[in-house]
Motif scaffolding. Structure first.
Motif, mmCIF file in Angstrom:
data_model
loop_
_atom_site.group_PDB
_atom_site.id
_atom_site.type_symbol
_atom_site.label_atom_id
_atom_site.label_comp_id
_atom_site.label_asym_id
_atom_site.label_seq_id
_atom_site.Cartn_x
_atom_site.Cartn_y
_atom_site.Cartn_z
ATOM 1 N N GLU A 134 0.837 -1.188 0.000
ATOM 2 C CA GLU A 134 0.000 0.000 0.000
ATOM 3 C C GLU A 134 0.878 1.247 0.000
ATOM 4 N N VAL A 135 0.437 2.275 -0.731
ATOM 5 C CA VAL A 135 1.133 3.551 -0.731
ATOM 6 C C VAL A 135 0.379 4.497 0.195
ATOM 7 N N GLN A 136 1.003 4.884 1.291
ATOM 8 C CA GLN A 136 0.399 5.806 2.250
ATOM 9 C C GLN A 136 1.360 6.968 2.470
ATOM 10 N N LEU A 137 0.907 8.158 2.044
ATOM 11 C CA LEU A 137 1.764 9.327 2.156
ATOM 12 C C LEU A 137 1.820 9.819 3.591
ATOM 13 N N GLY A 138 3.016 10.192 4.015
ATOM 14 C CA GLY A 138 3.183 10.758 5.352
ATOM 15 C C GLY A 138 3.172 12.266 5.299
ATOM 16 N N THR A 139 4.005 12.839 4.405
ATOM 17 C CA THR A 139 4.064 14.294 4.241
ATOM 18 C C THR A 139 4.022 14.626 2.753
ATOM 19 N N LEU A 140 3.655 15.870 2.461
ATOM 20 C CA LEU A 140 3.629 16.331 1.073
ATOM 21 C C LEU A 140 3.912 17.827 1.054
ATOM 22 N N GLU A 141 4.849 18.199 0.201
ATOM 23 C CA GLU A 141 5.174 19.614 0.018
ATOM 24 C C GLU A 141 5.226 19.901 -1.476
ATOM 25 N N ILE A 142 4.460 20.907 -1.915
ATOM 26 C CA ILE A 142 4.429 21.287 -3.330
ATOM 27 C C ILE A 142 4.635 22.797 -3.413
ATOM 28 N N LYS A 143 5.514 23.209 -4.319
ATOM 29 C CA LYS A 143 5.734 24.628 -4.567
ATOM 30 C C LYS A 143 5.664 24.911 -6.059
ATOM 31 N N ASN A 144 4.882 25.938 -6.394
ATOM 32 C CA ASN A 144 4.819 26.448 -7.765
ATOM 33 C C ASN A 144 4.390 25.359 -8.756
ATOM 34 N N GLY A 145 3.086 25.074 -8.761
ATOM 35 C CA GLY A 145 2.557 24.060 -9.670
ATOM 36 C C GLY A 145 1.413 24.602 -10.504
ATOM 37 N N LEU A 146 1.154 23.925 -11.627
ATOM 38 C CA LEU A 146 0.057 24.283 -12.515
ATOM 39 C C LEU A 146 -0.613 23.010 -13.006
ATOM 40 N N VAL A 147 -1.941 22.951 -12.828
ATOM 41 C CA VAL A 147 -2.752 21.871 -13.392
ATOM 42 C C VAL A 147 -3.806 22.531 -14.259
ATOM 43 N N GLN A 148 -3.874 22.149 -15.541
ATOM 44 C CA GLN A 148 -4.838 22.810 -16.410
ATOM 45 C C GLN A 148 -5.569 21.803 -17.299
ATOM 46 N N LEU A 149 -6.868 22.046 -17.424
ATOM 47 C CA LEU A 149 -7.725 21.266 -18.313
ATOM 48 C C LEU A 149 -8.215 22.218 -19.393
ATOM 49 N N THR A 150 -7.924 21.889 -20.644
ATOM 50 C CA THR A 150 -8.310 22.777 -21.739
ATOM 51 C C THR A 150 -9.051 22.013 -22.825
ATOM 52 N N GLN A 151 -9.963 22.730 -23.460
ATOM 53 C CA GLN A 151 -10.625 22.223 -24.657
ATOM 54 C C GLN A 151 -10.667 23.346 -25.673
ATOM 55 N N LYS A 152 -10.027 23.116 -26.823
ATOM 56 C CA LYS A 152 -10.003 24.084 -27.911
ATOM 57 C C LYS A 152 -10.621 23.418 -29.123
ATOM 58 N N GLY A 153 -11.835 23.859 -29.454
ATOM 59 C CA GLY A 153 -12.593 23.130 -30.468
ATOM 60 C C GLY A 153 -12.977 21.778 -29.909
ATOM 61 N N ASP A 154 -12.573 20.724 -30.597
ATOM 62 C CA ASP A 154 -12.839 19.369 -30.107
ATOM 63 C C ASP A 154 -11.619 18.744 -29.440
ATOM 64 N N VAL A 155 -10.529 19.501 -29.343
ATOM 65 C CA VAL A 155 -9.291 18.959 -28.794
ATOM 66 C C VAL A 155 -9.240 19.188 -27.284
ATOM 67 N N LYS A 156 -9.172 18.094 -26.519
ATOM 68 C CA LYS A 156 -9.079 18.156 -25.060
ATOM 69 C C LYS A 156 -7.714 17.640 -24.641
ATOM 70 N N ASN A 157 -7.042 18.362 -23.770
ATOM 71 C CA ASN A 157 -5.714 17.911 -23.356
ATOM 72 C C ASN A 157 -5.766 16.762 -22.357
ATOM 73 N N PHE A 158 -6.955 16.397 -21.911
ATOM 74 C CA PHE A 158 -7.108 15.300 -20.955
ATOM 75 C C PHE A 158 -7.855 14.113 -21.545
ATOM 76 N N ALA A 159 -8.201 14.169 -22.834
ATOM 77 C CA ALA A 159 -9.059 13.150 -23.447
ATOM 78 C C ALA A 159 -8.453 11.751 -23.365
ATOM 79 N N ALA A 160 -7.129 11.637 -23.571
ATOM 80 C CA ALA A 160 -6.494 10.314 -23.602
ATOM 81 C C ALA A 160 -6.603 9.601 -22.264
ATOM 82 N N PHE A 161 -6.676 10.374 -21.188
ATOM 83 C CA PHE A 161 -6.713 9.764 -19.864
ATOM 84 C C PHE A 161 -8.124 9.378 -19.431
ATOM 85 N N LEU A 162 -9.119 9.689 -20.276
ATOM 86 C CA LEU A 162 -10.499 9.307 -19.981
ATOM 87 C C LEU A 162 -10.923 8.041 -20.707
#
Length: 653
Positions: free
Chosen positions: A100-128
């Motif tokens: 099992e993977v159980q996180l104890g601590t987590l630190e994140i600095k300066n991140g970007l998560v983006q979901l975009t759709q331009k026309g019919d093109v989705k940057n997350f489509a492959a993962f669905l």
């Protein structure tokens, strides 16, 4: 000879030495193993998802720490899905040894998560996309086991200590944008605190999430509210779905997640303050619920998912117990039960959401009531649907009607239909109108025909017909669309006289409550209701009431209408402006209309509403003589053919 104690000590020394050797070996090669693991993951993501994963630097820190720098995931020919400048985490080694993977601590600095759709093109489509490599099985899923595993894995990924700075979530749906910028998120000693900036095309706000979170013991108590004055606005949905919504605060409490005896139980509550919703399909105004709370108990077993009947829902002063269940033990069964215990009628009226029941503003009532609903649908036996609605009242009386002046139906009033938001010409409902027709001056045939097609039990029901609701639900479920309604004449009358034709949730709910009040408080007689109904309903293009309709189609008064004419008028009520499609190019009823007429006639004979003598002249044609004839597409015969026929007839060739 060595004693047993000495043997144990020796064994422990050997094990310790062995662990030291393994540890030294592991620590010596673990960075290399980490790089190999990242390389394998990179290759898999590239092959399976046509995306590029990049990690500039990855190394272990201490015994269980891991540090990653400059991580990016970019689908091919699409915007970057996420990028994180720096991430540090640690895992629980004991759980890791157990797989099992159980996180104890987590630190994140300066991140970007983006979901975009331009026309019919989705940057997350492959993962669905579904994983076609997953083996298929006909075995039924154990809902309790499946849910518990998912919840456990999700909570194991929530660290006990967390620090996030400048993590931005961006959504861009063809120009509809929303940015949620987490300036700070800290979880320390089970206390959660955040600072969040939100920016959309229409507004900017600062939010805060604060409270208690204990992922290892599966408990939480979190509040979500606005730092600035004013309510929290829900982003994106206003532009995407035309749904404008806001609230002052939300509270989520999870008290217990426990699995025992083959069942999973989840207890807690959630509440919301000053929820405001605006959508054209809900109401014309803002709908406001001042206070709402849901004390829940979810129960899951091997073959069922349910909201237990010990749960309670409360908004303002209204409080009831729901029971919702989905069962798959033998058949697929859906259940819904609602128990609203005895409450004062005035408490109900004062608790109705603002904007959803505008016609009830200022209404006052005495007495009390309780209500129970029992609904059950078996997917494999749809015709055995259960729908029981039971309201018990005690000295219930409306003392003031508010905006809905229900007494006006007993006197003379002006009726104006609203079609597609356009107010139609005024129609006087009263004897001063030469087209107004008292009930006794309407052909008995028409009364019988209309009651048969629209509401056979009008004179015996109290506004609603349970069986009609059942059949409507069955038909709508089978067709997976709203294919059949269950409106009585009472409901049609209330909709026309007091409400509008807008297709909103607000209008339908007001219709149901107004019908109940009209039918159960002796405000108006059934005969008066039917008389008004005959004099206001639409019977053709700009034709309102039976007085206008009888002249429009047949140049007669309503008392002179024969059976054929009454059958026609009753059948066109659902679509009066399309009456012309009942006729062919010779001005005669089409075959489908003749069959409908025959079916209606036979039905009325079986019910004893007609006898054979009534149908003696039924085979005669039914000419359209009034202004309605100009709407028919009658084919004109060639004049030369007409002349030739006349000559032949005259000289008898």
């Amino acid at each position: 000879m060595e004693t047993g104690k000495q043997k144990i000590i020796l064994l422990l020394k050997v094990l310790a030495a062995f662990l030291i050797i393994i540890t030294i070996t592991f620590f010596g090669f673990r960075d290399s193993l980490l790089r190999q693991a990242i390389a394998r993951l990179t290759t898999k993501i590239e092959q399976k998802y046509d995306s590029a994963l990049s990690v500039k630097e990855a190394r272990f820190e201490g015994i269980s720490g891991l540090s990653l720098n400059e991580i990016t995931l970019s689908p091919k020919n699409a915007d970057t899905l996420f990028s994180i400048q720096k991430m540090r985490t640690s895992v629980n080694l004991w759980h890791l040894l157990l797989g099992e993977v159980q996180l104890g601590t987590l630190e994140i600095k300066n991140g970007l998560v983006q979901l975009t759709q331009k026309g019919d093109v989705k940057n997350f489509a492959a993962f669905l996309k579904k994983d076609n490599e997953q083996p298929t099985t006909n075995d039924k899923r154990d809902y309790a086991d499946f849910a518990y595993r998912i919840i456990s894995k999700a909570l194991n990924l929530v660290p006990t200590d967390m620090s996030i700075e400048n993590l931005t979530f961006k959504l861009d749906d063809n120009g509809k944008k929303a940015t949620i910028d987490i300036k700070k998120l800290q979880l320390f000693d089970k206390e959660l605190e955040t600072s969040i900036n939100v920016q959309t095309n229409t507004f900017a706000q600062r939010w805060k999430i604060k409270g208690f979170a204990d992922p290892r013991n599966k408990k939480a108590d979190i509040r979500f509210f606005n730092i600035d004055t004013g309510a929290i606005k829900v982003p994106y949905f206003d532009e995407r779905y035309n749904l404008i919504s806001s609230f002052d605060s939300i509270r989520l409490n999870i008290e217990n997640i426990d699995r025992s005896g083959g069942e999973l139980r989840i207890d807690g509550f959630t509440s919301i303050a000053n929820l405001k919703i605006n959508h054209p399909k809900i109401a014309r105004k803002d709908v406001v619920i001042k206070n709402a709370r849901f004390d829940y108990r979810f129960l899951l077993g091997s073959d069922f998912i349910s909201i237990d009947s010990s749960s309670t829902v409360q908004f303002n002063k209204i409080k009831f117990r729901p029971y919702v269940a989905y069962k798959t033990s033998e058949d697929t069964i859906y259940k819904l039960k609602i128990a609203l215990p005895k409450m004062k009628a005035q408490d109900l009226i004062s608790s109705l959401p603002d904007g959803l029941f505008t016609h009830f503003q200022g209404m006052q009532a005495e007495g009390s009531f309780d209500y129970n609903l029992d609904f059950e649908y078996n997917k494999n036996k749809p015709n055995e649907l259960i729908f029981n609605s039971n309201l018990k009242k005690e000295n219930l009386k409306i003392t003031k009607y508010g905006e809905a002046n229900l007494n006006k139906i007993n006197g003379e009033f002006i009726y104006r239909a609203i079609i597609k938001d356009v107010l139609q010409r005024p129609v006087l409902v009263g004897n001063a109108n030469p087209n107004y027709t008292p009930l006794e001056q309407i052909s008995p045939y028409l009364k019988k025909c209309v009651l048969t097609t629209e509401d056979p039990s009008f004179f015996s029901h109290h506004g609603f017909i349970n069986e009609a609701f059942k059949q409507s639900i069955i038909k709508n479920i089978k067709t997976k669309k709203f294919a059949r309604g269950a409106s009585t004449i009472s409901m049609q009358l209330v909709k026309n006289v007091f409400l509008t034709r807008e297709k909103t949730l607000s209008r339908k709910l007001e219709e149901i409550l107004l019908v109940y009040i009209l039918e159960n408080n002796r405000i108006v007689s059934k005969e008066r209701m039917l008389e008004v109904y005959f004099n206001i309903i639409e019977w053709g293009p700009n034709v309102y009431g039976i007085g206008e309709a009888s002249h429009f189609y047949f140049q007669k008064s309503p008392s002179e209408l024969n059976l054929n004419e009454c059958l026609f008028l009753a059948r066109i009520i659902p679509s009066p402006k399309k009456f012309m499609y009942q006729f062919n190019d010779q001005g005669k009823l089409r075959e489908f209309a003749v069959k409908q007429e025959s079916f209606l006639t036979n039905l009325m004979i079986r019910r004893g509403l007609l006898n054979i003598d009534d149908t003696i002249y039924k085979s005669q044609p039914m000419p359209i003589l009034g202004p309605a004839r100009s709407y028919l597409r009658i084919k004109v015969l060639d004049s030369t053919v007409v002349d030739s026929l006349s000559i032949n007839e005259e000289f008898d060739f």
